[in-house]
Design a protein around this motif. Sequence first.
Motif, PDB file in Angstrom:
ATOM      1  N   SER A 393       0.809  -1.224   0.000  1.00 33.35           N
ATOM      2  CA  SER A 393       0.000   0.000   0.000  1.00 33.35           C
ATOM      3  C   SER A 393       0.843   1.275   0.000  1.00 33.35           C
ATOM      4  N   ILE A 394       2.135   1.189   0.303  1.00 35.59           N
ATOM      5  CA  ILE A 394       2.943   2.406   0.422  1.00 35.59           C
ATOM      6  C   ILE A 394       3.818   2.601  -0.816  1.00 35.59           C
ATOM      7  N   ARG A 395       4.381   3.800  -0.922  1.00 34.77           N
ATOM      8  CA  ARG A 395       5.291   4.111  -2.016  1.00 34.77           C
ATOM      9  C   ARG A 395       6.699   3.576  -1.697  1.00 34.77           C
ATOM     10  N   SER A 396       7.567   3.566  -2.731  1.00 34.46           N
ATOM     11  CA  SER A 396       8.898   2.975  -2.554  1.00 34.46           C
ATOM     12  C   SER A 396       9.744   3.750  -1.550  1.00 34.46           C
ATOM     13  N   ASP A 398       8.441   5.476   1.071  1.00 30.43           N
ATOM     14  CA  ASP A 398       7.820   5.482   2.399  1.00 30.43           C
ATOM     15  C   ASP A 398       8.488   4.421   3.275  1.00 30.43           C
ATOM     16  N   MET A 412       5.433   8.859   5.836  1.00 33.87           N
ATOM     17  CA  MET A 412       5.178   9.255   4.445  1.00 33.87           C
ATOM     18  C   MET A 412       5.588  10.714   4.233  1.00 33.87           C
ATOM     19  N   MET A 415       3.393  14.648   1.337  1.00 37.37           N
ATOM     20  CA  MET A 415       1.987  14.309   1.074  1.00 37.37           C
ATOM     21  C   MET A 415       1.095  15.323   1.786  1.00 37.37           C
ATOM     22  N   ARG A 423      -5.579   8.265   1.795  1.00 35.98           N
ATOM     23  CA  ARG A 423      -4.723   7.070   1.777  1.00 35.98           C
ATOM     24  C   ARG A 423      -4.969   6.191   3.007  1.00 35.98           C
TER      25      ARG A 423
END
Length: 491
Positions: A393-396, A398, A412, A415, A423
């Motif tokens: 569910s998270i970005r690379s 994060d 995070m 954002m 999110r």
Amino acid sequence: MPTAYQIVEAIAKSQEDSRELQRSQQMQRLFLDQGPFCAYIKDEQSRMLYYNQELQSRFLVDSQEWLGKADSEFLPDPEDARRVMENDQLVLKTLRPLKLIEEVKMPGNNQLCYWLSSKFTFSDGTTGDRRIGGISIDITESIEAQRSLTELNRQLEEKTLKLEAKKRELIYLSDMADMLYSCESEDELYKVIALTCSQLFPNMNGCIFKIANSKNYVQMNSFWGNERTSKEIFSLSECWALRRGKVNILSPHNSGLICNHLIEPVSGTHLCVPLFGQGELVGILHIYAPEEISPEAQQITEIIARTLAIALNNLSIKQRLTYDSLRDGMTQLFNQNYLQTMMEQRLAEAERSGQPLSVIFLDIDNFKSYNSRYGHLTANIVLQRLAKLLLKSIRSFDIACRWGGEEFVIVMPNMTLENLRKRVEQLRIDVQQMQLRDGDRILEGITASFGIAVSEPGITVKDFLNRANQAMLEAKRTGKNRVIEYVNNYY
């Protein structure tokens, strides 16, 4: 008219002068014959008129043998005779003394001797003809001693240059070892090796090949020099060093096995040295030189390959230890220590860039009863399944962390608060809808309570985490399975 007495006295004086002249001539002859030098007199055609005993003994001739002869008639080497005659004529032409070193081969053994000669001209008092006089001293021992000294100096300079080259090699190899120890990736290792090889072998080209994880092919990872002599990708069977696990060398004077990964036409010298990582063959170090590679250079190349292999082993161990020290053993998420360290860096970056940093604190609802119902082993499966969902569910960039027990933290950067709310709300729904299984058994679903907080200038890591934790506790208190944003009235 002179008296008889005067006549007798004149005759007596004449006789005395004659005797004095004879004594003087005898002294001159003794001086010339017994002196430790060679003396001679020649006519204008360089024909010998006189030569002393020293010259006779040096050339093993008697006092009459050379009389009337030119140098070309008794010197064994015509070139020596020509040079001597040219010097004689130069003295006659300039009427000035000439000092020089003459090289003459001795008759019988052709041994080369060196003479320090002084030549001059004078007039014969009897005939008025021009004569050439010469005195020569044998300086062969001095010349040979000087040459020996020159040769010793040359050898000493050569040894000094070799020692300096060895010193540079040791410095390069020592620097290489230090840099390899500090590397944190294989790419850095290969760059260090490329730098060291280009310093040690500036006239050679080279590259490092790594066996792919599939073990199906070999690929070039690093290259130095200005000429590529090998394919960038090839199969393991195309290199004899990989096939045999031994060094393979091909050179003009060593017709070894030709590796099929070399680009045609093959010329010069090619050296393939196998690389071993943790006892396993992992690649090769390939060196190419237009000329022969010296045994010393080959030995250094093998040392570099062994050092690289050790560095690969150390890096693998270091990365494994680093991974273990930063990760939670059960979920493979980052652990609490890593999160706190990285949050300091991320807060500093956020304050410098003016972009917000967000923290999400979540806790599984009623996990103690869930643990009591299914047991620890099954509960651990749930924790692992939730960890995979968080990573998905998270970005690379994060950071997801297991804080402890059933608590998790997500960091995070960059954002907005609006996007953060969306999110996290979607993540809450995903957790609630997550299907859980223990083998064929379907498990009861779980929910989680979420607290979120956004950074402010000057906030500490501890206060930042406390804000998100307080918001999560508020979500628990007000019904669970919900997302609460931190506000100041929680103090």
